[in-house]
Design an enzyme around this catalytic site. Structure first.
Site, mmCIF file in Angstrom:
data_model
loop_
_atom_site.group_PDB
_atom_site.id
_atom_site.type_symbol
_atom_site.label_atom_id
_atom_site.label_comp_id
_atom_site.label_asym_id
_atom_site.label_seq_id
_atom_site.Cartn_x
_atom_site.Cartn_y
_atom_site.Cartn_z
ATOM 1 N N ILE A 155 66.105 41.592 85.358
ATOM 2 C CA ILE A 155 64.813 40.939 85.126
ATOM 3 C C ILE A 155 63.901 41.838 84.287
ATOM 4 O O ILE A 155 63.275 41.386 83.323
ATOM 5 C CB ILE A 155 64.144 40.550 86.472
ATOM 6 N N THR A 232 56.378 40.458 90.702
ATOM 7 C CA THR A 232 57.234 39.284 90.926
ATOM 8 C C THR A 232 58.498 39.711 91.674
ATOM 9 O O THR A 232 59.482 38.982 91.669
ATOM 10 C CB THR A 232 57.632 38.612 89.586
ATOM 11 N N SER A 233 58.464 40.912 92.308
ATOM 12 C CA SER A 233 59.681 41.409 92.964
ATOM 13 C C SER A 233 59.689 41.147 94.467
ATOM 14 O O SER A 233 60.286 40.186 94.922
ATOM 15 C CB SER A 233 59.876 42.890 92.678
ATOM 16 N N ARG A 234 59.026 42.013 95.223
ATOM 17 C CA ARG A 234 58.909 41.811 96.664
ATOM 18 C C ARG A 234 57.531 42.308 97.094
ATOM 19 O O ARG A 234 57.066 43.358 96.649
ATOM 20 C CB ARG A 234 59.995 42.575 97.435
ATOM 21 N N ASP A 258 53.457 37.062 92.558
ATOM 22 C CA ASP A 258 54.303 35.912 92.904
ATOM 23 C C ASP A 258 54.903 36.125 94.288
ATOM 24 O O ASP A 258 55.550 35.241 94.836
ATOM 25 C CB ASP A 258 55.422 35.749 91.865
ATOM 26 N N GLU A 263 54.180 37.084 103.130
ATOM 27 C CA GLU A 263 54.361 35.722 102.613
ATOM 28 C C GLU A 263 55.156 34.816 103.549
ATOM 29 O O GLU A 263 55.030 33.597 103.495
ATOM 30 C CB GLU A 263 55.034 35.753 101.228
ATOM 31 N N HIS A 295 55.839 32.533 95.220
ATOM 32 C CA HIS A 295 57.247 32.930 95.056
ATOM 33 C C HIS A 295 58.020 31.848 94.293
ATOM 34 O O HIS A 295 59.007 31.300 94.790
ATOM 35 C CB HIS A 295 57.898 33.190 96.420
ATOM 36 N N GLN A 296 57.572 31.572 93.092
ATOM 37 C CA GLN A 296 58.210 30.522 92.295
ATOM 38 C C GLN A 296 58.899 31.051 91.044
ATOM 39 O O GLN A 296 59.316 30.267 90.194
ATOM 40 C CB GLN A 296 57.175 29.450 91.925
ATOM 41 N N PHE A 298 61.765 32.174 90.550
ATOM 42 C CA PHE A 298 63.160 31.709 90.401
ATOM 43 C C PHE A 298 63.242 30.207 90.132
ATOM 44 O O PHE A 298 64.330 29.690 89.875
ATOM 45 C CB PHE A 298 63.935 31.984 91.715
HETATM 46 P P1 NAI Z 1 68.669 44.455 89.328
HETATM 47 O O1 NAI Z 1 69.473 44.991 90.450
HETATM 48 O O2 NAI Z 1 69.361 43.911 88.118
HETATM 49 O O3 NAI Z 1 67.644 45.588 88.816
HETATM 50 C C1 NAI Z 1 66.862 46.357 89.666
HETATM 51 C C2 NAI Z 1 66.582 47.671 88.948
HETATM 52 O O4 NAI Z 1 65.625 48.393 89.741
HETATM 53 C C3 NAI Z 1 67.820 48.557 88.805
HETATM 54 O O5 NAI Z 1 67.954 48.979 87.469
HETATM 55 C C4 NAI Z 1 67.551 49.731 89.745
HETATM 56 O O6 NAI Z 1 68.100 50.940 89.279
HETATM 57 C C5 NAI Z 1 66.028 49.760 89.701
HETATM 58 N N1 NAI Z 1 65.401 50.450 90.836
HETATM 59 C C6 NAI Z 1 65.817 50.524 92.132
HETATM 60 N N2 NAI Z 1 64.925 51.226 92.849
HETATM 61 C C7 NAI Z 1 63.927 51.604 92.008
HETATM 62 C C8 NAI Z 1 62.732 52.344 92.155
HETATM 63 N N3 NAI Z 1 62.371 52.843 93.363
HETATM 64 N N4 NAI Z 1 61.949 52.545 91.069
HETATM 65 C C9 NAI Z 1 62.314 52.047 89.858
HETATM 66 N N5 NAI Z 1 63.430 51.329 89.665
HETATM 67 C C10 NAI Z 1 64.223 51.110 90.718
HETATM 68 O O7 NAI Z 1 67.706 43.352 89.975
HETATM 69 P P2 NAI Z 1 66.953 42.152 89.227
HETATM 70 O O8 NAI Z 1 67.866 40.980 89.150
HETATM 71 O O9 NAI Z 1 66.336 42.653 87.987
HETATM 72 O O10 NAI Z 1 65.831 41.792 90.306
HETATM 73 C C11 NAI Z 1 64.784 42.696 90.616
HETATM 74 C C12 NAI Z 1 64.058 42.182 91.840
HETATM 75 O O11 NAI Z 1 63.377 40.967 91.532
HETATM 76 C C13 NAI Z 1 64.978 41.779 93.021
HETATM 77 O O12 NAI Z 1 65.337 42.891 93.798
HETATM 78 C C14 NAI Z 1 64.115 40.823 93.783
HETATM 79 O O13 NAI Z 1 63.376 41.541 94.752
HETATM 80 C C15 NAI Z 1 63.150 40.257 92.732
HETATM 81 N N6 NAI Z 1 63.366 38.832 92.486
HETATM 82 C C16 NAI Z 1 62.282 37.986 92.554
HETATM 83 C C17 NAI Z 1 62.424 36.633 92.336
HETATM 84 C C18 NAI Z 1 61.244 35.699 92.365
HETATM 85 O O14 NAI Z 1 61.454 34.488 92.469
HETATM 86 N N7 NAI Z 1 60.025 36.179 92.274
HETATM 87 C C19 NAI Z 1 63.745 36.055 92.049
HETATM 88 C C20 NAI Z 1 64.804 37.044 91.903
HETATM 89 C C21 NAI Z 1 64.611 38.375 92.148
#
Ligand code: NAI
Length: 334
Positions: A155, A232-234, A258, A263, A295-296, A298
């Site tokens: 992302i 938009t992560s957690r 988001d 939540e 949380h939209q 996705f």
């Molecule tokens: P991903 O696994 O492809 O990338 C996560 C990156 O964060 C990795 O490169 C990892 O090395 C890095 N990372 C881990 N710990 C870290 C830290 N303390 N500081 C800096 N970087 C760190 O995951 P992706 O697909 O990019 O998703 C990221 C997050 O987005 C998910 O974990 C999820 O929580 C959130 N998410 C939110 C959605 C939404 O609807 N708002 C939908 C899908 C995911």
């Protein structure tokens, strides 16, 4: 195979029923969120399918195991809601959807940044009341701004690609360098430097015990006065009380969320007839420079189609005892 869905919404049923046409599993949809007290609803199922705000702690997992559940399928990427050690020791296989249309979340991130910056949500309401004044709607050019991305996985990288098109300067912090981010001309820096240099900071890392409240008072104090923070992560990556404090002082100029720490109690539900008991969330809603969505990120057709297809493929692999790349418990034991 019978799969019991928890926290199921109409759209889950729509997309999963469609994807299930090629599998023919028995899918049962429950609106209730999964925790130890609702686990019994899965009686008779082989597996459960859960989402971001279900609580799969040790108590809940034990209850599921007693019911004969073998598989836990997360229809999301993040897995902070599962006690993986407990699942493994109980012999429960946990699968997830590690990647589905990262562009869906990345594009929503941009929607939040642009809306908050140019105040289009307020402009929409104003002009409907024939108020065409511009006071209060002043924004800034994204072109030439420094954006700091915390996490450059799927992302974060997708966000970087879009921001590059806007002419932003890209900074990032991630324990693992992504060559594709470097190829875009991005620069990896320490968290301290990212905080000090960025005009916009956007979070794209998973939530882990180590980075709980990554953005706390101390981190906020290191940021540029008036910075824009986007999550938009957690939710629990940000100490919300500290963010409210920084909004009141002006240190935080804009906040787009988001996701939100608490939540689970409100998001994905219609609470419009109820009194909001979460004082922090209520306070957040009073700031003109705060934008919250439920949380939209996705929530696009493409992402929901992929989530359903990958989840059912994961479950079939588990059922047929085939190796599944998306199994978390397997990786834990490896
Ligand atoms: P991903 O696994 O492809 O990338 C996560 C990156 O964060 C990795 O490169 C990892 O090395 C890095 N990372 C881990 N710990 C870290 C830290 N303390 N500081 C800096 N970087 C760190 O995951 P992706 O697909 O990019 O998703 C990221 C997050 O987005 C998910 O974990 C999820 O929580 C959130 N998410 C939110 C959605 C939404 O609807 N708002 C939908 C899908 C995911």
């Amino acid at each position: 195979m019978r799969i019991c869905f928890f926290s199921a919404q109409k759209y889950d049923q729509q997309f999963f029923d469609q994807a299930n046409q090629q599998y023919g599993f028995e899918l049962v949809y429950q609106e209730a969120a999964l925790d130890a007290s609702t686990a019994r609803l899965a009686e008779g199922a082989d597996g459960v399918c859960v989402f971001v705000n279900d609580t799969l702690d040790a108590d809940c997992l034990q209850a599921l195991e007693r019911l004969g559940i073998r598989f836990l399928a997360l229809r999301c990427a993040g897995f902070n809601q599962v006690d993986l050690e407990a699942a493994r020791s109980l012999g429960l296989a946990v699968v997830r959807v590690p990647a589905y249309s990262p562009e869906a979340v990345a594009e929503h991130t941009l929607a939040l940044i642009l809306t908050l910056n140019r105040q289009t949500h307020r402009a929409f309401n104003r002009v409907r009341e024939n108020n065409f004044q511009l006071n209060g709607l002043l924004g800034f050019n994204l072109h030439g701004r420094k954006v700091g991305l915390v996490g450059t996985g799927q992302i974060g990288l997708s966000v970087a690609r879009i921001l590059k098109g806007f002419g932003c300067e890209l900074l990032a912090h991630d324990p693992f360098a992504n060559q594709a981010f470097l190829a875009l001309g991005g620069t990896y820096v320490s968290l301290e430097e990212l905080y000090a240099e960025s005009d916009i900071i956007s979070l794209h890392c998973p939530l882990t015990p180590e980075n709980h409240h990554l953005i706390d008072q101390q981190a906020l104090d290191q940021m540029k006065p008036g910075v824009m923070l986007v999550n938009t992560s957690r939710g629990a990556l940000i100490d919300t009380a500290a963010a409210v404090h920084a909004l009141k002082s002006g240190q935080l100029g804009y906040l787009a969320l988001d996701v939100y720490e608490q939540e689970g109690d409100v998001f994905f539900h219609d609470r419009s007839d109820e009194i909001l008991s979460d004082d922090l969330l209520a306070r957040l809603m009073t700031f003109p420079n705060v934008l919250v969505t439920g949380h939209q990120g996705f929530f696009t057709r493409e992402a929901l189609t992929q989530i359903a297809e990958i989840t059912l493929a994961n479950l079939q692999q588990l059922d047929q005892d085939q190796p599944c790349d998306n199994e978390l418990t397997h990786k834990l034991s490896a």
